[in-house]
Design a protein around this motif. Structure first.
Motif, mmCIF file in Angstrom:
data_model
loop_
_atom_site.group_PDB
_atom_site.id
_atom_site.type_symbol
_atom_site.label_atom_id
_atom_site.label_comp_id
_atom_site.label_asym_id
_atom_site.label_seq_id
_atom_site.Cartn_x
_atom_site.Cartn_y
_atom_site.Cartn_z
ATOM 1 N N ILE A 136 0.836 -1.202 0.000
ATOM 2 C CA ILE A 136 0.000 0.000 0.000
ATOM 3 C C ILE A 136 0.874 1.257 0.000
ATOM 4 C CG2 ILE A 136 -1.656 1.329 1.367
ATOM 5 C CD1 ILE A 136 -2.881 -1.335 2.268
ATOM 6 N N VAL A 137 1.920 1.255 0.842
ATOM 7 C CA VAL A 137 2.830 2.399 0.886
ATOM 8 C C VAL A 137 3.500 2.594 -0.469
ATOM 9 C CG1 VAL A 137 4.972 3.277 1.913
ATOM 10 C CG2 VAL A 137 3.227 2.224 3.367
ATOM 11 N N ARG A 138 3.919 1.499 -1.073
ATOM 12 C CA ARG A 138 4.553 1.560 -2.400
ATOM 13 C C ARG A 138 3.607 2.184 -3.418
ATOM 14 N NH1 ARG A 138 8.108 1.926 -6.405
ATOM 15 N NH2 ARG A 138 8.242 0.171 -7.840
ATOM 16 N N CYS A 139 2.354 1.807 -3.357
ATOM 17 C CA CYS A 139 1.366 2.314 -4.304
ATOM 18 C C CYS A 139 1.096 3.799 -4.076
ATOM 19 C CB CYS A 139 0.082 1.505 -4.167
ATOM 20 S SG CYS A 139 -1.113 1.816 -5.461
ATOM 21 N N VAL A 140 1.002 4.211 -2.829
ATOM 22 C CA VAL A 140 0.762 5.627 -2.515
ATOM 23 C C VAL A 140 1.931 6.492 -2.981
ATOM 24 C CG1 VAL A 140 0.500 7.283 -0.640
ATOM 25 C CG2 VAL A 140 -0.783 5.148 -0.596
ATOM 26 N N LEU A 170 -5.060 0.604 -4.970
ATOM 27 C CA LEU A 170 -5.426 0.878 -3.581
ATOM 28 C C LEU A 170 -6.831 0.375 -3.271
ATOM 29 C CD1 LEU A 170 -3.959 4.484 -3.135
ATOM 30 C CD2 LEU A 170 -3.139 2.370 -2.069
ATOM 31 N N MET A 171 -7.733 0.492 -4.222
ATOM 32 C CA MET A 171 -9.101 -0.007 -4.017
ATOM 33 C C MET A 171 -9.124 -1.520 -3.825
ATOM 34 S SD MET A 171 -11.165 2.300 -6.820
ATOM 35 C CE MET A 171 -12.749 1.503 -6.533
ATOM 36 N N LEU A 172 -8.163 -2.208 -4.396
ATOM 37 C CA LEU A 172 -8.088 -3.663 -4.240
ATOM 38 C C LEU A 172 -7.423 -4.066 -2.925
ATOM 39 C CD1 LEU A 172 -7.008 -4.752 -7.839
ATOM 40 C CD2 LEU A 172 -9.274 -5.006 -6.810
ATOM 41 N N MET A 173 -6.515 -3.225 -2.422
ATOM 42 C CA MET A 173 -5.701 -3.633 -1.274
ATOM 43 C C MET A 173 -6.207 -3.110 0.069
ATOM 44 S SD MET A 173 -1.748 -3.570 -2.625
ATOM 45 C CE MET A 173 -1.752 -1.848 -3.133
ATOM 46 N N VAL A 174 -6.949 -2.015 0.061
ATOM 47 C CA VAL A 174 -7.388 -1.416 1.323
ATOM 48 C C VAL A 174 -8.773 -1.946 1.691
ATOM 49 C CG1 VAL A 174 -7.959 0.730 2.497
ATOM 50 C CG2 VAL A 174 -6.035 0.667 0.906
ATOM 51 N N GLY A 175 -8.897 -2.467 2.927
ATOM 52 C CA GLY A 175 -10.186 -2.976 3.377
ATOM 53 C C GLY A 175 -10.565 -4.266 2.668
#
Length: 377
Positions: A136-140, A170-175
């Motif tokens: 997630i950090v990498r994507c942000v 991010l939509m795939l990885m968060v929550g």
């Protein structure tokens, strides 16, 4: 009235025997009547034992054996996307060894980007959540840094694709995304991957897959009014080679070459025509042979594998002129050049046309016709 007793071991009711044992199991039996303590105690023992087993069962039910954690299928999808992006960036490195990388999560240092994306993708694809936060950090970081770079370079369309790609991941990885959210995310990511594949196709073949290259060029260029190009700082005009040719914005053109007065680009083939003008001192005399050597020498320093044919010098519009054909390799792509040098009374001009060899040869006649339409006053 006869006294009946119950064996505490087998619960057999029988008459009291002199030896004080059970006729069935031989266990010692006290003399308590069946209607009093012994049967009640036996019942209580049985109930207690049954209750104990029930409580034990309840304890097992309350503390079941640990089960493997249910995996979020969307994380596996994100892992597939990261692996695919790493493969595309690696493919670009093979096709264009000098390229800095145009993958949506890649930067100028491509090898670490490829390794990191592949490792994170494999981890997510395996169902592990250990490095989910790192992904997630990498994507942000990719969203912020690369979007800013595209914006600084004036590539608005590329910035839009970067934004869609990173947000989709991010939509795939968060929550825990719903089916609708997964669908929206994959749609955005899929469009960006298609754009990246089209870019690789253009680099490898010089073609424009699905017209995406033309779309990207059109977003950062202006139309040429009436098809006639006018000089900005210098007095000249030239007809555009065709309707697919557009004018690069001044800021973008001068960022890439501060000497460029006008810069045309073909949305279909990706070919370019750069017009450079330089003022001469009063009564200056220009040696066209030396002028040609100077131009080809500068290109030889900047372009890998540059090779120029001998200049063909004559006159054009009663002005000294030289035509040069050349080849080279720019960012790993084979490129053809069509160059005209012109000396006017107070200005010298360089008209440099170039494009991918595989597509430029087809459009060369139109380019030559446009160069022949060049006029000064």
């Amino acid at each position: 009235m006869e006294s009946w007793i119950a064996c505490p071991s087998c619960q057999l009711k029988h008459r009291q025997r002199p030896e004080g044992t059970c006729p069935r199991c031989g266990s010692p039996v006290d003399t308590a009547p069946a209607t009093l303590a012994a049967p009640m105690q036996a019942t209580e023992d049985f109930s207690s034992a049954h209750s104990t087993r029930s409580e034990g069962t309840a304890e097992v039910a309350e503390e079941p054996a640990p089960k493997p954690e249910a995996q979020n299928p969307a994380l596996r999808l994100a892992g597939c996307v990261l692996i695919l992006n790493a493969l595309l960036v690696a493919a670009e490195k093979v096709i264009v060894p000098q390229a800095g990388g145009s993958g949506f999560l890649s930067g100028p240092t491509m090898l670490p980007s490829i390794v990191i994306d592949a490792a994170l993708g494999i981890s997510l694809l395996s169902g592990s959540t250990r490095y989910q936060t790192l992904a997630i950090v990498r994507c942000v970081l990719g969203l912020i840094l690369f979007s800013a770079l595209h914006l600084a370079e004036g590539e608005v369309l590329a910035m839009g694709f970067q934004f869609a790609f990173s947000c989709g991941l991010l939509m795939l990885m968060v929550g825990t995304p719903s089916l609708l959210r997964r669908g929206v995310a994959l749609s955005g990511v899929g469009l960006c991957v298609l754009f990246e594949v089209a870019g690789l196709y253009a680099l490898g073949t010089g073609g424009d897959l699905l017209g995406l290259q033309g779309l990207a060029i059109s977003a950062n260029t202006d139309d040429i009014a009436d098809g006639t190009l006018q000089g900005q700082k210098f007095h000249f005009q030239m007809e555009r080679p065709g309707e697919s040719w557009r004018l690069r914005k001044d800021a973008d053109a001068r960022r890439d070459n501060p000497l460029a007065d006008r810069w045309l680009i073909d949305t279909r083939s990706g070919a370019h025509i750069i017009i450079i003008g330089e003022k001469l001192p009063a009564n200056a005399q220009v040696s066209m042979d030396r002028f040609a050597d100077l131009v080809t020498g500068n290109l030889r320093k900047a372009v890998k594998n540059f090779h120029a044919d001998s200049p063909t010098c004559s006159t054009f519009m009663n002005l000294p002129a030289c035509d040069i054909q050349a080849t080279g390799r720019v960012q790993g792509v084979e490129v053809d050049y069509q160059i005209r040098l012109l000396s006017a009374p107070d200005t010298i001009y360089q008209i440099i046309a170039l494009g991918p060899s595989k597509s430029f040869s087809e459009g060369r006649p139109d380019v030559v016709a446009a160069i022949d339409s060049f006029r000064v006053w």
